[in-house]
Design an enzyme around this catalytic site. Structure first.
Site, mmCIF file in Angstrom:
data_model
loop_
_atom_site.group_PDB
_atom_site.id
_atom_site.type_symbol
_atom_site.label_atom_id
_atom_site.label_comp_id
_atom_site.label_asym_id
_atom_site.label_seq_id
_atom_site.Cartn_x
_atom_site.Cartn_y
_atom_site.Cartn_z
ATOM 1 N N SER A 106 0.829 -1.212 0.000
ATOM 2 C CA SER A 106 0.000 0.000 0.000
ATOM 3 C C SER A 106 0.863 1.261 0.000
ATOM 4 O O SER A 106 1.980 1.266 0.526
ATOM 5 C CB SER A 106 -0.879 -0.006 1.262
ATOM 6 O OG SER A 106 -0.075 -0.129 2.416
ATOM 7 N N GLN A 108 1.722 4.101 1.903
ATOM 8 C CA GLN A 108 1.543 4.112 3.357
ATOM 9 C C GLN A 108 2.546 5.020 4.049
ATOM 10 O O GLN A 108 3.538 5.459 3.450
ATOM 11 C CB GLN A 108 1.707 2.689 3.906
ATOM 12 C CG GLN A 108 3.091 2.111 3.649
ATOM 13 C CD GLN A 108 3.227 0.697 4.160
ATOM 14 O OE1 GLN A 108 3.972 0.440 5.096
ATOM 15 N NE2 GLN A 108 2.516 -0.240 3.579
ATOM 16 N N HIS A 110 3.839 5.516 8.520
ATOM 17 C CA HIS A 110 3.644 5.020 9.888
ATOM 18 C C HIS A 110 3.667 6.208 10.840
ATOM 19 O O HIS A 110 4.626 7.000 10.800
ATOM 20 C CB HIS A 110 4.739 4.014 10.233
ATOM 21 C CG HIS A 110 4.844 2.929 9.210
ATOM 22 N ND1 HIS A 110 3.866 1.972 9.043
ATOM 23 C CD2 HIS A 110 5.765 2.689 8.236
ATOM 24 C CE1 HIS A 110 4.192 1.179 8.039
ATOM 25 N NE2 HIS A 110 5.339 1.606 7.528
ATOM 26 N N LYS A 133 6.753 3.712 14.346
ATOM 27 C CA LYS A 133 7.237 2.557 13.571
ATOM 28 C C LYS A 133 8.251 2.996 12.510
ATOM 29 O O LYS A 133 8.107 2.714 11.325
ATOM 30 C CB LYS A 133 6.064 1.842 12.908
ATOM 31 C CG LYS A 133 6.411 0.540 12.182
ATOM 32 C CD LYS A 133 5.144 -0.092 11.604
ATOM 33 C CE LYS A 133 5.397 -1.381 10.848
ATOM 34 N NZ LYS A 133 5.965 -1.207 9.505
ATOM 35 N N GLU A 135 11.313 2.500 10.253
ATOM 36 C CA GLU A 135 11.697 1.179 9.739
ATOM 37 C C GLU A 135 12.861 1.271 8.750
ATOM 38 O O GLU A 135 13.063 2.298 8.095
ATOM 39 C CB GLU A 135 10.505 0.492 9.083
ATOM 40 C CG GLU A 135 10.024 1.176 7.838
ATOM 41 C CD GLU A 135 8.705 0.601 7.334
ATOM 42 O OE1 GLU A 135 8.020 -0.138 8.046
ATOM 43 O OE2 GLU A 135 8.355 0.930 6.199
ATOM 44 N N HIS A 283 5.752 5.921 1.682
ATOM 45 C CA HIS A 283 6.481 4.903 0.912
ATOM 46 C C HIS A 283 5.512 3.819 0.454
ATOM 47 O O HIS A 283 4.384 3.716 0.938
ATOM 48 C CB HIS A 283 7.602 4.284 1.766
ATOM 49 C CG HIS A 283 7.112 3.658 3.037
ATOM 50 N ND1 HIS A 283 6.700 4.397 4.136
ATOM 51 C CD2 HIS A 283 6.963 2.352 3.401
ATOM 52 C CE1 HIS A 283 6.328 3.573 5.106
ATOM 53 N NE2 HIS A 283 6.462 2.338 4.688
ATOM 54 N N ARG A 302 -2.830 3.845 5.397
ATOM 55 C CA ARG A 302 -2.794 3.515 3.975
ATOM 56 C C ARG A 302 -3.677 4.461 3.172
ATOM 57 O O ARG A 302 -4.692 4.945 3.659
ATOM 58 C CB ARG A 302 -3.282 2.077 3.776
ATOM 59 C CG ARG A 302 -2.537 1.022 4.556
ATOM 60 C CD ARG A 302 -3.116 -0.352 4.317
ATOM 61 N NE ARG A 302 -2.551 -1.310 5.259
ATOM 62 C CZ ARG A 302 -3.033 -1.507 6.492
ATOM 63 N NH1 ARG A 302 -4.085 -0.810 6.917
ATOM 64 N NH2 ARG A 302 -2.474 -2.373 7.317
ATOM 65 N N LYS A 308 -7.014 -3.156 1.841
ATOM 66 C CA LYS A 308 -7.199 -2.989 3.293
ATOM 67 C C LYS A 308 -7.804 -1.609 3.612
ATOM 68 O O LYS A 308 -7.954 -0.753 2.743
ATOM 69 C CB LYS A 308 -5.850 -3.147 4.007
ATOM 70 C CG LYS A 308 -5.265 -4.563 3.908
ATOM 71 C CD LYS A 308 -3.947 -4.657 4.681
ATOM 72 C CE LYS A 308 -3.367 -6.068 4.663
ATOM 73 N NZ LYS A 308 -2.048 -6.148 5.361
#
Ligand code: 9C2
Ligand code: ZN
Length: 440
Positions: A106, A108, A110, A133, A135, A283, A302, A308
């Site tokens: 997706s 998205q 965080h 989050k 990452e 991203h 998302r 989703k």
């Protein structure tokens, strides 16, 4: 009874739709490398993510006893070290994963810590954690992703040369953005505002508008070929854009996420290359197998390229709107100074590389031991580690305990343990492991 600081983990794999199918998925192969009653790899089923850690959505277990890693760390806090358990309790500060990407993930981002707490309080079903989050992704195979906003001049170029994009953004918003982007001087704030306005204009398009313009976009890409978007920009040429538009359209149909391609950097990573995404950075991973490490959270906001739950307004509001060439997002590993290579490893060009993002919760070391008998000895760490083997085979030892380890095997290593990895591969082969750890 004291808990041995080295034990093998059984880790779960989840089947998000974008995962590679059956044994093509590294996540599936690695999960299946450890005996488990409830995992039989089905050839036509997608396997997206192997999770290694204490996160309750897919908790890793001690292979021998079946106890969850969280349970063991709750009972034996020494496994985490005093500083780590004092700050994070029994939960590992990081979540360690292997992703195997067949279709684009997706669009998205965080949420940062503050927003994560708000979203979790408001909607715990869609936002299961109150944690940020950030990452990091390290490529295991060649990897493609959309990461962070492009330099504004590139977005301006696409708004000028791709009519369906400009139509969805809005002629006025596009003109204002192009004006702001071309203003060489000036501070960043008004440029970020103009970027948010243009991106928000795109993301607020109706389904009918998207349906209409996606058909125009695909037709334009097909008819113009390498001249599409006036040949594209240096970082993403026209023919690459045509292939991506066609591929994403084949995967997701009339999805607004396909237009986001013109706003985000398209990056390819070769094995061992990495990128780091701070909270609120936009991203969407596109293809390939990666090691991923993140702060312990499963919060994803998302806005496209997904079946989703989407939360477009939250995404448009939360983003950093940082923009930069992709090379500024890539992470450069450095030689890990706390490991010693034996003569065989040293002479065969083995390497121990550290990926160290600017956050406390995790770092990752990639150890590549080339040839039989190559060995790396790691100084004791005051903190927990998880080790996964992604290629070849060897042994993993802590104190008197020594186990065989091969592709897909995962081990937990408790705090202040001196870890030794030794290869058992042929002289021209590699034994590769990744180790996530936290030391504060
Ligand atoms: N960038 N990678 C990640 O954030 C992973 O750790 C997440 O688990 C995936 O992005 C989840 O993706 P979907 O929500 O299924 O589209
Ligand atoms: Zn992500």
């Amino acid at each position: 009874m004291a808990q041995a600081p080295l034990f093998r983990l059984q880790c779960g794999v989840n089947s998000y739709e974008w995962g590679k199918k059956g044994s093509e998925s590294a996540a599936a192969r690695y999960a299946a490398a450890t005996p488990s009653d409830d995992l039989t790899i089905q050839a036509d089923k997608p396997y997206a993510e192997l999770w290694m850690g204490t996160h309750p959505s897919n908790p890793s277990r001690d292979l021998q006893t079946g106890r969850t890693l969280l349970d063991l760390c709750s009972q034996h806090q020494g496994l985490l070290s005093e500083p780590v358990s004092a700050k994070y309790g029994a939960k590992l500060p990081f979540l360690f994963k292997v992703l195997s990407v067949n279709k684009a993930l997706s669009i998205q981002a965080h949420p940062n810590k503050k927003l994560a707490e708000q979203l979790h309080a408001r909607d715990p079903k869609n936002y299961p954690d109150d944690n940020h989050k950030p990452e990091m992704a390290i490529a295991i195979t060649p990897f493609e992703g959309l990461c962070g906003f492009r330099p504004l001049g590139e977005v301006a170029h696409f708004l000028e040369t791709v009519k369906p994009l400009r139509t969805l953004v809005g002629e006025d918003e596009a003109a204002q953005f192009i004006q702001a982007a071309k203003d060489e001087g000036g501070d960043e704030a008004p440029k970020k505002k103009a970027l948010q306005k243009a991106f928000g204009g795109l993301m607020s398009s109706s389904a009918d508008e998207v349906e209409k313009e996606i058909n125009n976009l695909v037709a334009l890409a097909k008819s113009e070929g390498a001249d599409f978007a006036a040949g594209g920009v240096p970082s993403t040429k026209g023919d690459v854009l045509v292939e991506l538009v066609t591929r994403l359209h084949g995967q997701y149909g009339s999805d607004i996420g396909i237009f986001v391609l013109f706003f985000l950097n398209f990056v390819t990573l070769q094995p061992g290359e990495a990128l780091f995404l701070v909270a609120d950075d936009i991203h969407a991973y596109v293809s390939g197998d990666i090691i991923e490490c993140m702060a312990a959270s499963d919060n994803v906001v998302r806005a496209g390229l997904t079946p989703k739950f989407k939360d477009v307004s939250t995404l448009v509001d939360m983003l950093t709107y940082n923009y930069a060439p992709i090379d500024e997002q890539k992470m450069n590993p450095t030689e890990y100074p706390y490991a010693t290579l034996n003569r065989t490893a040293y002479s065969s060009g083995s390497e121990v590389m550290l990926y160290d993002p600017p956050i406390e919760e995790f770092s990752v070391v990639r150890t590549l031991l080339h040839g039989e008998g190559a060995k790396a000895t790691f100084d004791p760490l005051e903190g927990p580690s998880i080790v996964i083997c992604t290629n070849g085979k060897g042994t993993i030892a802590v104190g008197d305990a020594k186990h065989e380890i091969e592709e897909g095997h995962v081990y937990f290593v408790g705090s202040t343990a001196e870890l030794i990895l030794e290869s058992a591969v042929g002289k021209e082969e590699d034994f590769t492991t990744f180790k996530a750890f936290c030391e504060i």
